[in-house]
Design a protein around this motif. Structure first.
Motif, PDB file in Angstrom:
ATOM      1  N   PHE A   1     -13.076   3.318   8.240  1.00 25.52           N
ATOM      2  CA  PHE A   1     -12.875   4.358   7.235  1.00 25.52           C
ATOM      3  C   PHE A   1     -11.614   4.173   6.402  1.00 25.52           C
ATOM      4  CE2 PHE A   1     -15.908   6.187  10.103  1.00 25.52           C
ATOM      5  CZ  PHE A   1     -16.724   6.961   9.290  1.00 25.52           C
ATOM      6  N   HIS A   2     -10.853   3.133   6.661  1.00 25.18           N
ATOM      7  CA  HIS A   2      -9.728   2.843   5.767  1.00 25.18           C
ATOM      8  C   HIS A   2      -9.498   1.339   5.722  1.00 25.18           C
ATOM      9  CE1 HIS A   2      -6.933   2.213   9.132  1.00 25.18           C
ATOM     10  NE2 HIS A   2      -7.342   3.352   9.641  1.00 25.18           N
ATOM     11  N   SER A   3      -8.737   0.921   4.731  1.00 24.29           N
ATOM     12  CA  SER A   3      -8.623  -0.504   4.417  1.00 24.29           C
ATOM     13  C   SER A   3      -7.998  -1.315   5.538  1.00 24.29           C
ATOM     14  CB  SER A   3      -7.812  -0.689   3.128  1.00 24.29           C
ATOM     15  OG  SER A   3      -6.507  -0.145   3.270  1.00 24.29           O
TER      16      SER A   3
ATOM     17  N   PHE B   1       5.080   4.620   8.204  1.00 24.71           N
ATOM     18  CA  PHE B   1       4.421   5.121   6.990  1.00 24.71           C
ATOM     19  C   PHE B   1       3.992   3.982   6.072  1.00 24.71           C
ATOM     20  CE2 PHE B   1       7.278   9.098   7.468  1.00 24.71           C
ATOM     21  CZ  PHE B   1       6.474   9.566   8.484  1.00 24.71           C
ATOM     22  N   LYS B   2       4.794   2.923   6.016  1.00 28.26           N
ATOM     23  CA  LYS B   2       4.447   1.786   5.160  1.00 28.26           C
ATOM     24  C   LYS B   2       3.318   0.955   5.761  1.00 28.26           C
ATOM     25  CE  LYS B   2       8.704   0.842   2.549  1.00 28.26           C
ATOM     26  NZ  LYS B   2       9.779  -0.163   2.318  1.00 28.26           N
ATOM     27  N   GLU B   3       3.451   0.632   7.048  1.00 25.55           N
ATOM     28  CA  GLU B   3       2.507  -0.292   7.678  1.00 25.55           C
ATOM     29  C   GLU B   3       1.140   0.335   7.896  1.00 25.55           C
ATOM     30  OE1 GLU B   3       2.132  -3.201  11.612  1.00 25.55           O
ATOM     31  OE2 GLU B   3       3.951  -2.023  11.271  1.00 25.55           O
ATOM     32  N   TYR B   4       1.124   1.582   8.358  1.00 25.11           N
ATOM     33  CA  TYR B   4      -0.148   2.208   8.729  1.00 25.11           C
ATOM     34  C   TYR B   4      -0.668   3.218   7.713  1.00 25.11           C
ATOM     35  CZ  TYR B   4       0.845   0.184  13.305  1.00 25.11           C
ATOM     36  OH  TYR B   4       1.114  -0.678  14.326  1.00 25.11           O
ATOM     37  N   GLY B   5       0.164   3.576   6.741  1.00 29.02           N
ATOM     38  CA  GLY B   5      -0.289   4.505   5.713  1.00 29.02           C
ATOM     39  C   GLY B   5      -0.222   3.922   4.314  1.00 29.02           C
ATOM     40  N   GLU B   6       0.426   2.761   4.179  1.00 28.76           N
ATOM     41  CA  GLU B   6       0.629   2.147   2.869  1.00 28.76           C
ATOM     42  C   GLU B   6       1.187   3.190   1.897  1.00 28.76           C
ATOM     43  OE1 GLU B   6      -2.659  -1.330   2.638  1.00 28.76           O
ATOM     44  OE2 GLU B   6      -3.510   0.698   2.729  1.00 28.76           O
ATOM     45  N   GLU B   7       2.158   3.958   2.411  1.00 26.03           N
ATOM     46  CA  GLU B   7       2.749   5.072   1.673  1.00 26.03           C
ATOM     47  C   GLU B   7       3.898   4.585   0.792  1.00 26.03           C
ATOM     48  OE1 GLU B   7       3.778   7.893  -0.198  1.00 26.03           O
ATOM     49  OE2 GLU B   7       2.237   8.580   1.233  1.00 26.03           O
ATOM     50  N   ARG B   8       3.772   4.770  -0.517  1.00 28.54           N
ATOM     51  CA  ARG B   8       4.770   4.253  -1.460  1.00 28.54           C
ATOM     52  C   ARG B   8       6.084   5.033  -1.415  1.00 28.54           C
ATOM     53  NH1 ARG B   8       3.052   6.460  -7.391  1.00 28.54           N
ATOM     54  NH2 ARG B   8       2.038   8.395  -6.741  1.00 28.54           N
ATOM     55  N   PHE B   9       6.068   6.294  -0.964  1.00 30.43           N
ATOM     56  CA  PHE B   9       7.283   7.087  -0.896  1.00 30.43           C
ATOM     57  C   PHE B   9       7.788   7.207   0.545  1.00 30.43           C
ATOM     58  CE2 PHE B   9       5.338   9.426  -4.717  1.00 30.43           C
ATOM     59  CZ  PHE B   9       5.861   8.485  -5.607  1.00 30.43           C
ATOM     60  N   ALA B  10       7.529   6.182   1.351  1.00 26.71           N
ATOM     61  CA  ALA B  10       7.847   6.231   2.773  1.00 26.71           C
ATOM     62  C   ALA B  10       9.316   6.542   3.038  1.00 26.71           C
ATOM     63  CB  ALA B  10       7.473   4.904   3.431  1.00 26.71           C
ATOM     64  N   ARG B  11      10.204   5.910   2.307  1.00 29.93           N
ATOM     65  CA  ARG B  11      11.635   6.096   2.574  1.00 29.93           C
ATOM     66  C   ARG B  11      12.080   7.513   2.249  1.00 29.93           C
ATOM     67  NH1 ARG B  11      14.912   2.579   4.366  1.00 29.93           N
ATOM     68  NH2 ARG B  11      13.400   0.903   3.970  1.00 29.93           N
ATOM     69  N   ARG B  12      11.639   8.045   1.139  1.00 32.30           N
ATOM     70  CA  ARG B  12      11.998   9.410   0.765  1.00 32.30           C
ATOM     71  C   ARG B  12      11.447  10.412   1.789  1.00 32.30           C
ATOM     72  NH1 ARG B  12      15.367  12.875  -2.092  1.00 32.30           N
ATOM     73  NH2 ARG B  12      14.370  14.907  -1.879  1.00 32.30           N
ATOM     74  N   ILE B  13      10.208  10.228   2.197  1.00 27.23           N
ATOM     75  CA  ILE B  13       9.589  11.140   3.164  1.00 27.23           C
ATOM     76  C   ILE B  13      10.330  11.081   4.492  1.00 27.23           C
ATOM     77  CG2 ILE B  13       7.494  11.560   4.513  1.00 27.23           C
ATOM     78  CD1 ILE B  13       5.925  10.510   2.028  1.00 27.23           C
ATOM     79  N   ALA B  14      10.684   9.881   4.935  1.00 26.85           N
ATOM     80  CA  ALA B  14      11.423   9.732   6.190  1.00 26.85           C
ATOM     81  C   ALA B  14      12.773  10.440   6.113  1.00 26.85           C
ATOM     82  CB  ALA B  14      11.610   8.247   6.509  1.00 26.85           C
ATOM     83  N   ARG B  15      13.472  10.307   4.981  1.00 25.22           N
ATOM     84  CA  ARG B  15      14.762  10.988   4.821  1.00 25.22           C
ATOM     85  C   ARG B  15      14.603  12.499   4.901  1.00 25.22           C
ATOM     86  NH1 ARG B  15      16.075   7.205   0.555  1.00 25.22           N
ATOM     87  NH2 ARG B  15      15.550   8.825  -0.976  1.00 25.22           N
ATOM     88  N   ASP B  16      13.562  13.014   4.257  1.00 21.16           N
ATOM     89  CA  ASP B  16      13.344  14.465   4.262  1.00 21.16           C
ATOM     90  C   ASP B  16      12.977  14.972   5.653  1.00 21.16           C
ATOM     91  OD1 ASP B  16      13.903  14.338   1.601  1.00 21.16           O
ATOM     92  OD2 ASP B  16      11.927  14.969   0.898  1.00 21.16           O
ATOM     93  N   ILE B  17      12.202  14.181   6.393  1.00 20.38           N
ATOM     94  CA  ILE B  17      11.856  14.560   7.767  1.00 20.38           C
ATOM     95  C   ILE B  17      13.110  14.623   8.630  1.00 20.38           C
ATOM     96  CG2 ILE B  17      10.767  13.680   9.881  1.00 20.38           C
ATOM     97  CD1 ILE B  17       8.435  12.721   8.115  1.00 20.38           C
ATOM     98  N   VAL B  18      13.961  13.608   8.523  1.00 18.86           N
ATOM     99  CA  VAL B  18      15.178  13.568   9.329  1.00 18.86           C
ATOM    100  C   VAL B  18      16.091  14.729   8.970  1.00 18.86           C
ATOM    101  CG1 VAL B  18      17.262  12.236   9.818  1.00 18.86           C
ATOM    102  CG2 VAL B  18      15.044  11.082   9.705  1.00 18.86           C
ATOM    103  N   ALA B  19      16.192  15.042   7.680  1.00 17.59           N
ATOM    104  CA  ALA B  19      17.030  16.167   7.259  1.00 17.59           C
ATOM    105  C   ALA B  19      16.513  17.485   7.830  1.00 17.59           C
ATOM    106  CB  ALA B  19      17.078  16.235   5.733  1.00 17.59           C
ATOM    107  N   ARG B  20      15.187  17.678   7.808  1.00 17.45           N
ATOM    108  CA  ARG B  20      14.613  18.922   8.314  1.00 17.45           C
ATOM    109  C   ARG B  20      14.763  19.049   9.824  1.00 17.45           C
ATOM    110  NH1 ARG B  20      10.579  22.614   7.135  1.00 17.45           N
ATOM    111  NH2 ARG B  20      11.354  22.429   5.005  1.00 17.45           N
ATOM    112  N   ARG B  21      14.549  17.950  10.545  1.00 13.60           N
ATOM    113  CA  ARG B  21      14.569  18.049  12.004  1.00 13.60           C
ATOM    114  C   ARG B  21      15.976  18.259  12.552  1.00 13.60           C
ATOM    115  NH1 ARG B  21      13.170  11.674  13.425  1.00 13.60           N
ATOM    116  NH2 ARG B  21      15.353  10.988  13.667  1.00 13.60           N
TER     117      ARG B  21
END
Length: 334
Positions: A254-256, A152-172
């Motif tokens: 189409f992206h940076s 998420f950080k490298e290919y999406g430059e997502e600032r909330f990557a860690r929180r999103i990853a935690r939520d994904i792991v919790a859901r799965r």
């Protein structure tokens, strides 16, 4: 779908490629064939197009769309990173111009079952080539938390990557995440949590355009699933190797991340030396192969964006193969 598809920056691409009769041109990501159609018309009556795409469904549509030019079109199901091998079966070693139109296609975005869009319910897939083994669902459900953060950080430059990853792991841990809407909702809730319980808009912005919170996560997964940046890095060098002297390479991104990679590779291939700045004597044996034509990328006009909103983030960079490596008397133009 053929009627809906609008090729981006088409007039500009034609201006740089300058298709002519007897010429051979490669549309290395042909998609639904919009650019190729214009190239074939411009190079009439004898110009040829070799169209390559990883998406077999897109190739089928392109074949129908370009049927009137079937004697001048060759379509290949494959990856442009392997261009030299793909061309061997067509007894072609050099070409008069190449177009790379990067990223996800209209067909992929608008087909829910392909799983590229968070706006449609579909299986979480995102494979451009359905022969590939790993899907987005595999990554989401099997990657470690740290691997997801890095994607998420490298290919999406997502600032909330860690929180999103935690939520994904919790859901799965409750059940596998298998659909686009499931993942999009997880990301959206993670944004709400980070910006204050939903009291603040969960959307982000890019150049004044309002983005869905899941935009960057979906982009990151798509890039990882399809190895897009690795293929681009390899493919740029491969493409340059098959260009005739004086032939143009046009790349639409189409992206940076894509644009940055293209810009840097063009810059390196346009240098006669890539030794570190303080090296007293050149030892790299590097040779200048390209002349960069576009100092800054060409972007769609306001009229084009109004007619085709998906064009708004497109950037076109162009370079020309030198007639003699290491020498070029012409200067770049903006």
């Amino acid at each position: 779908m053929q009627e809906m598809h609008i090729p981006v920056l088409c007039d500009e691409v034609l201006d740089f490629l300058k298709p002519e009769p007897e010429g051979i041109y490669i549309d290395a990501t042909i998609g639904l064939g919009g650019h190729s159609l214009r190239i074939l018309k411009k190079s009439s009556p004898t110009g040829r197009v070799i169209g390559i795409d990883r998406d077999a469904e897109a190739l089928g549509i392109a074949s129908t769309r370009l049927h009137a030019f079937k004697d001048r079109v060759s379509l290949i199901h494959g990856n442009f990173a392997h261009l030299q091998q793909l061309l061997q079966t067509h007894t072609v070693s050099e070409v008069d111009g190449v177009l790379l139109d990067l990223g996800v296609s209209s067909l992929q975005l608008d087909t829910p079952s392909r799983g590229f869009s968070f706006q449609h319910l579909g299986a979480l897939d995102m494979r451009m080539d359905l022969r590939d083994r790993v899907s987005a669902a595999d990554l989401v459900n099997e990657s470690t938390p740290e691997e997801l953060v890095n994607i998420f950080k490298e290919y999406g430059e997502e600032r909330f990557a860690r929180r999103i990853a935690r939520d994904i792991v919790a859901r799965r841990t409750e059940k596998p995440i298998t659909t686009t809407i499931e993942l999009a909702e997880i990301v959206k809730r993670a944004y709400r949590h980070k910006v204050g319980g939903g009291k603040v808009s969960s959307s982000s912005h890019r150049k004044g355009v309002r983005l869905h919170p899941a935009t960057r996560v979906f982009q990151a997964l798509r890039i990882q699933v399809n190895g897009e940046l690795e293929n681009l890095s390899i493919g740029l060098d491969t493409v340059v190797s098959v260009l005739k002297p004086g032939a143009s390479l046009c790349v639409i991104s189409f992206h940076s991340l894509e644009d940055r990679l293209v810009k840097r590779r063009f810059r390196d291939l346009a240098k006669s030396c890539i030794c570190p700045p303080k090296t007293p004597i050149c030892i790299c044996e590097h040779r200048q192969l390209l002349r960069v034509v576009t100092k800054t990328p060409v972007q769609p006009s306001a009229n084009e964006v109004a007619a085709n909103p998906r064009a708004r983030s497109a950037k076109l960079r162009v370079a020309v193969k030198l007639s003699e490596p290491g020498r070029d008397s012409q200067k770049s133009v903006s």
